[in-house]
Scaffold this active site. Structure first.
Site, PDB file in Angstrom:
ATOM      1  N   GLU A  48       0.873  -1.160   0.000  1.00 17.09           N
ATOM      2  CA  GLU A  48       0.000   0.000   0.000  1.00 17.09           C
ATOM      3  C   GLU A  48       0.918   1.220   0.000  1.00 17.09           C
ATOM      4  OE1 GLU A  48      -3.921   1.755   0.042  1.00 17.09           O
ATOM      5  OE2 GLU A  48      -3.213  -0.281  -0.305  1.00 17.09           O
ATOM      6  N   ASP A  80      -3.614  11.511   8.074  1.00 19.34           N
ATOM      7  CA  ASP A  80      -2.351  10.992   8.583  1.00 19.34           C
ATOM      8  C   ASP A  80      -1.826  11.807   9.745  1.00 19.34           C
ATOM      9  OD1 ASP A  80      -1.853   8.793   6.737  1.00 19.34           O
ATOM     10  OD2 ASP A  80      -1.764  10.351   5.207  1.00 19.34           O
ATOM     11  N   TYR A  83     -10.862  -1.723   4.255  1.00 22.16           N
ATOM     12  CA  TYR A  83      -9.858  -1.233   5.193  1.00 22.16           C
ATOM     13  C   TYR A  83     -10.571  -0.871   6.500  1.00 22.16           C
ATOM     14  CZ  TYR A  83      -5.686   1.418   6.682  1.00 22.16           C
ATOM     15  OH  TYR A  83      -4.572   1.884   7.350  1.00 22.16           O
TER      16      TYR A  83
END
Length: 271
Positions: free
Chosen positions: A49, A60, A175
Site C-alpha cells: 500500500e 495521517d 480497510y
C-alpha cells in the site's frame, strides 16, 4: 484485480494472514525507497500500500505527514510516482499494489486520466481517504472503466447502512480502522470491533484488512483471531525511515527485522 484474490486465496491455504506494509512513494529519497520496497517484499510482504505524497494529508498523523514532506522536498511529482509504480510493477508482476491518494491530486490530473495512469502503471486498487463512499460514484465509475478496484475505509462506529454499502462497493478488500482520528503507531490503538467484523461478513463483504496503529505482533494476532484477513502497517515502518534516514544500511536492516517479525505474527496457530 486478480492479484488480490490470488493473494487471499494463497494466505487461506497457508493459514496465514496478509502483511501489507504502507510507505510513502519517494521517501526518504527515490533510490532508498526502492531499497525499502525490496526489503519489505523479501521480508514477507504480501501486498503493498503506497502513498502518493501530498502537502496536506488529512488522515495521517505527524509520522506520515513528515514522510510526505520528505518526498516532496526531493521533487517527487505525480508523474514521477507513476514512473516509479511502473518500475515496481515490472519488477514484481504478481504482488498486489494499492495506492492511497488524496482527492485534490485526482481532481488536478483529471479523474479519468488519473485512473488511466493507474491502469498503465499496473495498480490494483485506489483508496481516497477524503472521499466518503456516498460521494464516490464518479471515482468508482472511472476506476471500473480502467479495471481498478475502489477501496473504502470502514470506521469502528459504522452503522448498518454504511456496512451494507461497503460490502457491495469495496470489492477487493475493506480497510477496517481500529479507531477514529489519524494514523500513527505512537497513539493508543483499540482492537478491531468484533461486531463490525461480524456484520461485514454477514453481508458477504470482501476480505477485511485492519489498520491504524498496528505496530506489534500481539496486535496482529489479536486482529486475526477476531476474523480479519490481515493487517496494514505503516507508521512504525515510516518511523524507522525517519530515525535512520542518515544511515540507510541500518535503516534497511531494522526494516527487515521489523517486517520479518510482523509477518511471522500472521501465521495462525493450527487448530
Amino acid at each position: 484485480m486478480l492479484r488480490y484474490k490470488n493473494m487471499f486465496k494463497k494466505m487461506q491455504i497457508l493459514n496465514e494472514g496478509c502483511f501489507v506494509p504502507f510507505v510513502t512513494i519517494g521517501d526518504p529519497s527515490i533510490s532508498v525507497f526502492y531499497r525499502i520496497i525490496d526489503a519489505l517484499i523479501i521480508s514477507g510482504a504480501n501486498a503493498l500500500e503506497l502513498g502518493i505524497p501530498f502537502s496536506d494529508p488529512l488522515a495521517d498523523g505527524i509520522i506520515v505527514q513528515n514522510a510526505n514532506l520528505r518526498a516532496l522536498s526531493h521533487g517527487i511529482t505525480i508523474i514521477k510516482c507513476f514512473e516509479i509504480l511502473n518500475i515496481l510493477r515490472n519488477k514484481y508482476p504478481k504482488i498486489p499494489i494499492g495506492i492511497l491518494v488524496y482527492a485534490n491530486i485526482v481532481f488536478k490530473n483529471g479523474i479519468n486520466k488519473f485512473y488511466e495512469n493507474c491502469k498503465y502503471s499496473g495498480i490494483d486498487s485506489v483508496l481516497i481517504p477524503d472521499v466518503p463512499i456516498e460521494e464516490s460514484e464518479i471515482f468508482q465509475k472511472c476506476a471500473n472503466n480502467n479495471n481498478i478496484s475502489s477501496v473504502f475505509i470502514c470506521p469502528p462506529n459504522a452503522n448498518t447502512d454504511l456496512i451494507k454499502k461497503l460490502s457491495i462497493q469495496s470489492t477487493e478488500y475493506i480497510y477496517l480502522i481500529s479507531r477514529t482520528g489519524v494514523t500513527g503507531c505512537l497513539q493508543k490503538t483499540n482492537d478491531p470491533n468484533l461486531h463490525i467484523i461480524q456484520k461485514l461478513k454477514t453481508y458477504n463483504s470482501a476480505p477485511i484488512l485492519h489498520g491504524f496503529g498496528i505496530s506489534t505482533p500481539s496486535q496482529i494476532k489479536k486482529s486475526l483471531s477476531l476474523g480479519t484477513s490481515g493487517i496494514i502497517c505503516g507508521s512504525i515502518i515510516i518511523d524507522i525511515i525517519d530515525k535512520f534516514q542518515k544511515n540507510n544500511n541500518i535503516m534497511i536492516k531494522k526494516i527487515v527485522q521489523l517486517a520479518v517479525n510482523l509477518k511471522y505474527a500472521t501465521k495462525k496457530t493450527k487448530k
